[in-house]
Design a protein around this motif. Structure first.
Motif: not given
Length: 333
Positions: A145-158
Motif C-alpha cells: 500500500x505504501x508503494x501504491x501511494x508513491x505510484x499514484x502520487x507520481x502518476x498524478x503529479x502530486x
C-alpha cells in the motif's frame, strides 16, 4: 545442591530461611497464609531450577530463569513479574544484616546470600497490550500500500510524491532492521556501513542504531544490526541514490529529511502509519512497533537463533525478545 560439610545439612538451612521469612511476613507484613505459601513455592522452584542454595545464587541465574519462564514455559508477563517480585522479597529478607543469615552462611559455607534481583534485570512490560507482531500478510499488504501511494502520487503529479517515497522506504527499514519509531527517526545516512558477514551488500551490510532508551546519566548507546533482507537493502540503496538528493536538505545528515529542512519525527511516523493502517482496514491497535515485533517473530520462524535476534534488536534478556515476538501469533508466508 550439596550439604554443609561442617554438620548441618544445607537443605535444613534453606528450610530455616523460608520458615523465618514466613514468620517475618506474618508479623511485620501481615500477609495471608495463601500469599506466603505462593511466595515460598516460587523460591523453591527457583532453587530447583538453579540446583543451588541462596548463598550460591547469582544475577545470571535470574537471567536464565526468566528466559526459561518466558521462552520454554510461556508464562504470561504478569506471572513472570510476580515470580520475580517474590524472589526479590526473599533476597531482601535473607540479606538483611539484622536477620543473621549472612553471618551464619559465611561461617558454614564460606559465602553469603546477595540480592540477585537487580534493578536493571527487572522484567518490564515484556509484551504490551496491542503490540502483537504483524503477520507476514499484514506486513506485505502494508508495504504494498505504501508503494501504491508513491505510484499514484507520481502518476498524478502530486506535490507529496517525494515524501510518500521517503515514507515507503522508511517503513521497509523499520521492518527489515527491527527498529522502533524513535530509532528510525534518528537515523543518519552514514549509519549504514559494510559488514564482514554481508560483503555482497556493500556499504549497506549493517546499520548502526542509536538505541531509543538510554541509562540515566550515560550517553546514548549504539548497536549494530546486521542486514538480513537484501530486498530492503535494494530499496534503501535506490532511495539514497535517487530520491533523498532531491530534498533541498539532502546535504544534512538525516536519512529521512523533511521539506522544511528538519528530521522526520516519531510522531509523524506514527501518524503516517496510522493513516495507511486505517486505509487498509487493519487492526487499529497496530502501531509502528508491531513492524519491529514482526521482524523478531519472522526471523525466529525462519530459523534464526533467539540469541541472534536478541542482539539484533538490542534486548538485554532473550526472554524479552521471545515475549515481544509472541511466536504463536505469526503466520508462515
Amino acid at each position: 545442591m550439596t550439604d554443609d560439610p561442617t554438620g548441618r545439612p544445607a537443605r535444613a538451612v534453606f528450610d530455616a530461611m523460608l520458615e523465618g521469612w514466613a514468620r517475618h511476613q506474618r508479623g511485620s507484613q501481615r500477609c495471608r497464609s495463601a500469599t506466603i505459601g505462593l511466595r515460598e513455592d516460587v523460591v523453591r522452584r527457583f532453587a530447583r531450577f538453579t540446583r543451588a542454595y541462596p548463598w550460591q545464587w547469582s544475577p545470571e541465574h535470574v537471567d536464565l530463569w526468566l528466559t526459561h519462564l518466558t521462552v520454554e514455559l510461556r508464562r504470561a508477563p504478569s506471572t513472570v513479574r510476580g515470580y520475580y517480585s517474590a524472589l526479590r522479597f526473599f533476597c531482601e529478607y535473607v540479606t538483611a544484616p539484622y536477620q543473621g543469615w549472612t553471618r551464619e552462611c559465611a561461617a558454614r559455607f564460606g559465602s553469603v546470600p546477595v540480592q540477585v534481583c537487580l534493578d536493571d534485570r527487572a522484567p518490564g512490560p515484556l509484551a504490551e497490550p496491542g503490540r502483537r507482531p504483524m503477520t507476514r500478510e499484514e506486513v506485505q499488504r502494508f508495504l504494498d500500500h505504501a508503494d501504491e501511494q508513491v505510484e499514484e502520487a507520481m502518476r498524478r503529479g502530486l506535490k507529496g510524491a517525494l515524501a510518500r517515497y521517503r515514507d515507503a522506504t522508511l517503513f521497509k527499514v523499520v521492518y527489515a532492521w527491527g527498529l522502533s519509531g524513535s530509532e528510525a527517526s534518528g537515523l543518519d545516512v552514514s549509519d549504514f556501513q559494510p559488514h564482514a558477514d554481508q560483503p555482497e551488500l556493500g556499504r549497506f551490510g549493517a546499520l548502526s542504531v542509536r538505541t531509543s532508551r538510554r541509562a540515566r546519566g550515560l550517553p546514548q548507546r549504539r548497536r549494530t544490526v546486521v542486514s538480513t533482507m537484501p530486498w530492503a537493502v535494494e530499496a534503501v540503496r535506490e532511495y539514497v541514490a535517487e530520491v533523498r538528493p532531491r530534498y533541498r536538505t539532502s546535504l544534512s545528515r538525516a536519512l529521512w529529511p523533511t521539506e522544511r529542512g528538519g528530521r522526520l519525527r516519531t510522531r509523524e511516523i506514527e501518524e503516517r502509519f496510522a493513516a495507511y493502517r486505517d486505509a487498509l482496514g487493519l487492526d487499529r491497535s497496530l502501531t509502528p512497533y508491531c513492524l519491529r515485533s514482526a521482524y523478531m517473530a519472522h526471523l525466529l520462524m525462519d530459523g534464526a537463533s533467539l540469541t541472534f535476534v536478541q542482539e539484533q534488536v538490542g534486548h538485554r534478556l532473550p526472554a524479552t525478545t521471545a515475549s515481544c515476538a509472541r511466536l504463536e501469533t505469526g503466520e508462515a508466508r
